[in-house]
Motif scaffolding. Structure first.
Motif, short mmCIF file in Angstrom:
data_model
loop_
_atom_site.label_atom_id
_atom_site.label_comp_id
_atom_site.label_asym_id
_atom_site.label_seq_id
_atom_site.Cartn_x
_atom_site.Cartn_y
_atom_site.Cartn_z
N GLY A 1 0.84 -1.09 0.26
CA GLY A 1 0.16 0.11 0.17
C GLY A 1 0.93 1.41 0.08
O GLY A 1 2.15 1.14 0.40
N ILE A 2 0.62 2.57 -0.43
CA ILE A 2 1.04 4.00 -0.31
C ILE A 2 0.31 4.72 -0.11
O ILE A 2 -1.08 4.90 -0.73
CB ILE A 2 1.57 4.28 -2.23
N VAL A 3 0.41 5.36 1.13
CA VAL A 3 -0.39 6.25 1.19
C VAL A 3 -0.05 7.54 1.34
O VAL A 3 1.05 8.43 0.58
CB VAL A 3 0.25 6.20 2.80
N MET A 4 -1.19 8.50 0.31
CA MET A 4 -0.84 9.55 -0.40
C MET A 4 -2.10 10.61 0.78
O MET A 4 -3.01 10.68 0.23
CB MET A 4 -1.04 9.28 -1.69
N THR A 5 -1.65 11.53 1.21
CA THR A 5 -2.10 12.96 1.51
C THR A 5 -2.74 13.56 0.56
O THR A 5 -2.27 13.46 -0.61
CB THR A 5 -1.76 13.41 2.77
N SER A 6 -4.39 15.03 0.68
CA SER A 6 -4.23 15.14 -0.45
C SER A 6 -2.94 16.20 -0.83
O SER A 6 -3.09 16.50 -2.03
CB SER A 6 -5.12 16.19 0.06
N ARG A 7 -2.06 17.11 0.47
CA ARG A 7 -0.95 17.77 -0.10
C ARG A 7 -0.34 16.85 -0.94
O ARG A 7 0.66 17.28 -1.84
CB ARG A 7 -0.48 18.28 1.18
N LYS A 8 -0.16 15.86 -0.48
CA LYS A 8 1.28 14.24 -1.74
C LYS A 8 -0.06 14.47 -3.10
O LYS A 8 1.01 15.01 -3.95
CB LYS A 8 1.28 13.61 -1.01
N LYS A 9 -0.30 14.25 -2.92
CA LYS A 9 -1.74 14.33 -4.19
C LYS A 9 -1.47 15.42 -5.09
O LYS A 9 -0.88 15.00 -7.20
CB LYS A 9 -2.95 13.62 -3.72
N TRP A 10 -1.64 16.50 -4.57
CA TRP A 10 -1.40 17.59 -5.43
C TRP A 10 0.18 17.79 -5.83
O TRP A 10 0.13 18.59 -7.00
CB TRP A 10 -2.27 18.90 -4.85
N ILE A 11 1.09 17.88 -4.95
CA ILE A 11 2.74 17.71 -5.41
C ILE A 11 2.49 17.10 -6.50
O ILE A 11 2.95 17.62 -7.78
CB ILE A 11 3.34 17.72 -4.36
N LEU A 12 2.43 15.51 -6.20
CA LEU A 12 3.07 14.54 -8.05
C LEU A 12 1.79 14.85 -9.18
O LEU A 12 2.33 14.98 -10.11
CB LEU A 12 1.84 13.04 -7.17
N ILE A 13 0.75 15.60 -8.51
CA ILE A 13 -0.02 16.12 -10.08
C ILE A 13 0.63 17.31 -10.38
O ILE A 13 0.96 16.86 -11.94
CB ILE A 13 -1.20 16.45 -9.48
N SER B 1 3.68 17.38 -10.31
CA SER B 1 5.31 18.37 -11.01
C SER B 1 4.72 17.20 -11.89
O SER B 1 5.55 17.65 -13.53
CB SER B 1 6.04 17.10 -9.74
N GLY B 2 3.66 16.59 -12.05
CA GLY B 2 3.57 15.63 -13.43
C GLY B 2 3.51 16.57 -14.87
O GLY B 2 3.51 16.68 -16.12
N ILE B 3 2.09 17.77 -14.15
CA ILE B 3 1.59 18.92 -15.32
C ILE B 3 2.88 19.92 -15.77
O ILE B 3 3.68 19.67 -16.74
CB ILE B 3 1.43 19.58 -14.39
N LEU B 4 4.20 19.96 -14.42
CA LEU B 4 5.50 20.96 -14.70
C LEU B 4 6.24 19.76 -15.77
O LEU B 4 6.72 20.29 -17.09
CB LEU B 4 6.42 20.84 -13.48
N ILE B 5 6.24 18.99 -15.61
CA ILE B 5 6.75 18.09 -16.48
C ILE B 5 6.35 17.75 -18.04
O ILE B 5 7.23 18.46 -19.08
CB ILE B 5 7.50 16.20 -15.47
N ILE B 6 5.78 17.70 -17.86
CA ILE B 6 4.79 17.49 -19.42
C ILE B 6 4.73 18.99 -20.49
O ILE B 6 5.38 19.01 -21.21
CB ILE B 6 3.24 17.44 -19.39
N ALA B 7 4.53 19.72 -19.03
CA ALA B 7 5.07 21.55 -19.59
C ALA B 7 6.28 21.73 -20.28
O ALA B 7 6.72 22.60 -21.60
CB ALA B 7 4.58 22.35 -19.08
N CYS B 8 7.44 21.49 -19.64
CA CYS B 8 8.83 21.22 -20.03
C CYS B 8 9.17 20.25 -21.13
O CYS B 8 9.63 21.08 -22.35
CB CYS B 8 9.42 21.17 -19.19
N ILE B 9 8.50 19.41 -21.79
CA ILE B 9 8.62 18.81 -22.60
C ILE B 9 7.99 18.74 -23.74
O ILE B 9 8.58 19.15 -24.68
CB ILE B 9 8.22 16.93 -22.49
#
Length: 153
Positions: A29-41, A43-51
């Protein structure tokens, strides 16, 4: 407090539980708080924007200087390796300032000859086509329509 193997029970409803089976078949199991989830989202958007920005920059118009084998030099914008608009200096002293399409003068431009005459007007496929003016030493010699490089009034 009794735990039945669900970590989300321990942290409450603000936690999302992602579970999957690892290669051994054990439940992980992986525990994700709401804050961690938004940071992950984010980060993904930022990576896609850079590409995307990198891809768009490589394929967009950019300032460039191109030197041809015969000594002709082009200063202007290129897009995907093709000339777009700028100044071309020919090795005989002539210059063309304007737009290009498929390697030819195309659109509005000014061709100045080293012999003292110039043509300002519309070009298509490298020849005068449409409205334009032929000048010699600043004085208008012909003004009107041109077709395939020939003056037709």
């Amino acid at each position: 407090m009794k735990m039945d193997g669900n970590i989300a029970d321990l942290y409450g409803s603000k936690v999302n539980m992602l579970s999957f089976k690892d290669y051994c078949g054990k439940k992980v199991g992986i525990v994700m708080t709401s804050r961690k989830k938004w940071i992950l989202i984010f980060s993904g958007i930022l990576i896609i924007a850079c590409i995307w920005i990198t891809f768009a920059y490589k394929n967009s118009a950019q300032a460039d200087t191109v030197r041809f084998q015969d000594g002709t030099i082009y200063h202007g914008t290129t897009e995907k390796g093709k000339l777009r608009s700028g100044v071309m200096h020919f090795n005989n002293g002539d210059t063309y300032t304007g737009s290009f399409k498929d390697g030819h003068f195309d659109g509005w431009g000014v061709y100045k000859s080293h012999e003292g005459w110039s043509f300002e007007g519309e070009f298509r496929h490298g020849t005068a086509e449409g409205n334009g003016q032929l000048k010699k030493k600043g004085k208008v010699i012909q003004s009107g329509k041109y077709s395939n490089g020939v003056y037709i009034k």
